[in-house]
Write a protein that holds these residues in place. Structure first.
Motif, mmCIF file in Angstrom:
data_model
loop_
_atom_site.group_PDB
_atom_site.id
_atom_site.type_symbol
_atom_site.label_atom_id
_atom_site.label_comp_id
_atom_site.label_asym_id
_atom_site.label_seq_id
_atom_site.Cartn_x
_atom_site.Cartn_y
_atom_site.Cartn_z
ATOM 1 N N TRP A 133 -55.475 -0.058 14.571
ATOM 2 C CA TRP A 133 -54.865 1.262 14.694
ATOM 3 C C TRP A 133 -54.841 2.003 13.360
ATOM 4 C CZ3 TRP A 133 -53.662 3.978 18.922
ATOM 5 C CH2 TRP A 133 -52.909 5.150 18.754
ATOM 6 N N HIS A 134 -54.583 1.262 12.289
ATOM 7 C CA HIS A 134 -54.454 1.888 10.979
ATOM 8 C C HIS A 134 -55.754 1.854 10.169
ATOM 9 C CE1 HIS A 134 -50.188 2.503 11.472
ATOM 10 N NE2 HIS A 134 -50.041 1.240 11.804
ATOM 11 N N ARG A 135 -56.851 1.477 10.823
ATOM 12 C CA ARG A 135 -58.127 1.445 10.114
ATOM 13 C C ARG A 135 -58.617 2.855 9.794
ATOM 14 N NH1 ARG A 135 -63.144 -1.633 12.821
ATOM 15 N NH2 ARG A 135 -63.607 0.456 13.658
ATOM 16 N N GLY A 136 -58.287 3.809 10.668
ATOM 17 C CA GLY A 136 -58.593 5.190 10.328
ATOM 18 C C GLY A 136 -59.500 5.935 11.289
ATOM 19 N N ASP A 137 -60.380 5.235 12.018
ATOM 20 C CA ASP A 137 -61.332 5.937 12.880
ATOM 21 C C ASP A 137 -60.869 5.936 14.330
ATOM 22 O OD1 ASP A 137 -63.157 3.524 14.236
ATOM 23 O OD2 ASP A 137 -62.323 3.032 12.272
ATOM 24 N N ILE A 138 -61.329 6.902 15.099
ATOM 25 C CA ILE A 138 -60.870 7.107 16.468
ATOM 26 C C ILE A 138 -61.283 5.964 17.391
ATOM 27 C CG2 ILE A 138 -62.882 8.491 17.091
ATOM 28 C CD1 ILE A 138 -59.255 8.909 18.342
ATOM 29 N N LEU A 139 -62.479 5.406 17.173
ATOM 30 C CA LEU A 139 -62.930 4.297 18.023
ATOM 31 C C LEU A 139 -62.035 3.073 17.866
ATOM 32 C CD1 LEU A 139 -66.829 4.493 17.681
ATOM 33 C CD2 LEU A 139 -65.403 5.193 19.617
ATOM 34 N N ALA A 140 -61.585 2.827 16.631
ATOM 35 C CA ALA A 140 -60.680 1.696 16.390
ATOM 36 C C ALA A 140 -59.358 1.910 17.123
ATOM 37 C CB ALA A 140 -60.444 1.534 14.891
#
Length: 372
Positions: A133-140
Motif C-alpha cells: 500500500w505504501h510502495r507508491g504506485d496504483i497497481l500496488a
C-alpha cells in the motif's frame, strides 16, 4: 539434512554468483546451517554489469542460490509453469522448507509444501498490506488487499510460525499452528552509555533507510526539519544517493547522506556519533536498526506502525507522515535534558531483551526438527 529457503528478496547476479545489499548475505544465510547441513535459497534476482563488493556475497559453502523471475512480472507470468516446476522439484528434494512472508514465492512454496505433505516453517517479518500500500504506485495499492488475504490464508494453515514481533504480526496474521515471537535480531550485551546533549551546539539525528523507498517515510522526516527550533544535522545511512529525491536532498546543508555502510564496525562507530535515532516508516516489522541504536543507549523516536511500538517509549511515537508531531517531539527531547536522559536509559534497558533471542529461536527450530 537439507533445507530450502524461499522469499522474494532480490539478489544481484554477476558471473553466476549472487550478492545481497539487503539482509541476505552469506553471513546471514549461513546461520541457518545451525539447523541443517545445507541450505538452498530460491528468490528473485537481477543481472548487474559489474561485480558487487565481495562483502555482499550470498552464495558460499553449503549455501546455494537459485534466482527466478518475479512471479507477477511479465516474464514470471509467461514462465509460471517453469517457476512452479523449479520450486516443486526443490521442495521434493529437501527435508524441510522455510518460507519467509510476505512474499509471492513464499506463498507459492507454502502451498506446494502443504500439498506434498513436506514439513515447513513460516517466518512472518512484515505486513503484506502495508508493504504494498505504501510502495507508491496504483497497481500496488490495487493488489495489496489481495496479497493480504493470501498471506493470512497461508499463515492460518501453517503448522509452525515464527513471528519477528511479540504481538503485532501475531494479531494481524493468526494461525492454528505452533508459534513463537522472536526477533531475527540479536545484539551483543553492552554497558550503559550515559549520553548528554547539554553542551552540544549541533544535535545529530540519524536514520537508516533507503530514501528512494516512499514507505520509509524519509520525506516526512526531511519536512520536519523546517519545524525544529535547534541547530541539527540529519545523517541518512542507506540508499544509493542517485534517486531523484536523494539528489534533491543533496542541496540541503542540514542533511548528510552517507549511503550504505556494510561493515559492522563502521555502523557501530556511526551509532556513537548520533544523538537521536528516528524511524519514520509507514510500515515495519521489528526494525533491526532501532534495536541496534537502542543498544548504544540512543533515544528513539518512531512511527506508530508495525512492531515499533514494542520498542520505542510510548511518549515517543508519532503517526507516520505527521511531520509536525515528529518535529515537536524532537524539540521536546532537545529542550528537556531530563527527558533525554530518561530515554537514554530506556533505550539501553529495552535493548537488553535482544541479547539472548538466539536461544528462543534455536529452541523453536529444534522442536520443529525433532518432529521430522
Amino acid at each position: 539434512m537439507d533445507c530450502l529457503f524461499v522469499h522474494d528478496h532480490v539478489f544481484l547476479k554477476y558471473n553466476n554468483n549472487y550478492y545481497s545489499k539487503g539482509k541476505l548475505t552469506y553471513t546471514t544465510l549461513s546461520k541457518y546451517l545451525d539447523y541443517c547441513d545445507s541450505i538452498t535459497v530460491v528468490s528473485r534476482f537481477k543481472l548487474v554489469d559489474g561485480p558487487p563488493d565481495e562483502k555482499y556475497i550470498s552464495c558460499g559453502p553449503s549455501v546455494k542460490i537459485i534466482g527466478l523471475p518475479a512471479p507477477l512480472s511479465r516474464e514470471g507470468i509467461l514462465d509460471r509453469t517453469s517457476i512452479l516446476d523449479v520450486i516443486t522439484s526443490e521442495i521434493e528434494d529437501k527435508d524441510f522448507l522455510i518460507a519467509r512472508l510476505p512474499s509471492e514465492l513464499g506463498i507459492i512454496s507454502s502451498d506446494i509444501a502443504r500439498k506434498l505433505n513436506k514439513p515447513y516453517i513460516t517466518e512472518v517479518v512484515a505486513s503484506a498490506l502495508d508493504c504494498l500500500w505504501h510502495r507508491g504506485d496504483i497497481l500496488a495499492k490495487i493488489y495489496a488487499p489481495i496479497l493480504e488475504w493470501r498471506t493470512k490464508r497461508v499463515i492460518r494453515k501453517a503448522s509452525h510460525v515464527l513471528y519477528v514481533t511479540l504481538d503485532y504480526l501475531q494479531s494481524r496474521y493468526p494461525t492454528t499452528g505452533l508459534t513463537v515471537g522472536c526477533s531475527d535480531v540479536e545484539i551483543e550485551s553492552q554497558e550503559f552509555i550515559k549520553k548528554s546533549i547539554s553542551h552540544k551546539k549541533k544535535i545529530v539525528l540519524g536514520v537508516i533507510a533507503n530514501p528512494a523507498l516512499k514507505l520509509k517515510g524519509i520525506a516526512s522526516l526531511v519536512k520536519a526539519l523546517d519545524f525544529i527550533d535547534y541547530s541539527i544535522e540529519l545523517q541518512i545511512v542507506g540508499g544509493s544517493v542517485d534517486s531523484f529525491f536523494e539528489l534533491r536532498m543533496a542541496s540541503d546543508y542540514r542533511i548528510k547522506q552517507i549511503g550504505v555502510i556494510a561493515e559492522r564496525e563502521q555502523i557501530y562507530k556511526w551509532f556513537t556519533e548520533i544523538d537521536i535515532y528516528i524511524q519514520p516508516s509507514f510500515t515495519e516489522g521489528l526494525p533491526r536498526s532501532i534495536i541496534e541504536a537502542m543498544s548504544f543507549s540512543i533515544p528513539i523516536l518512531g512511527s506508530n506502525v508495525g512492531g515499533i511500538p514494542e520498542l520505542a517509549h510510548p511518549s515517543m511515537l508519532f503517526e507516520p507522515g505527521n511531520s509536525m508531531a515528529l518535529a515537536k517531539m524532537v524539540n521536546e527531547i532537545i529542550s528537556d535534558f531530563d527527558t533525554y536522559n530518561n530515554l537514554n536509559f530506556y533505550s539501553w534497558s529495552q535493548a537488553q531483551k535482544f541479547t539472548t533471542v538466539s536461544k528462543t529461536r534455536d529452541d523453536f527450530f529444534n522442536l520443529f526438527i525433532s518432529s521430522l
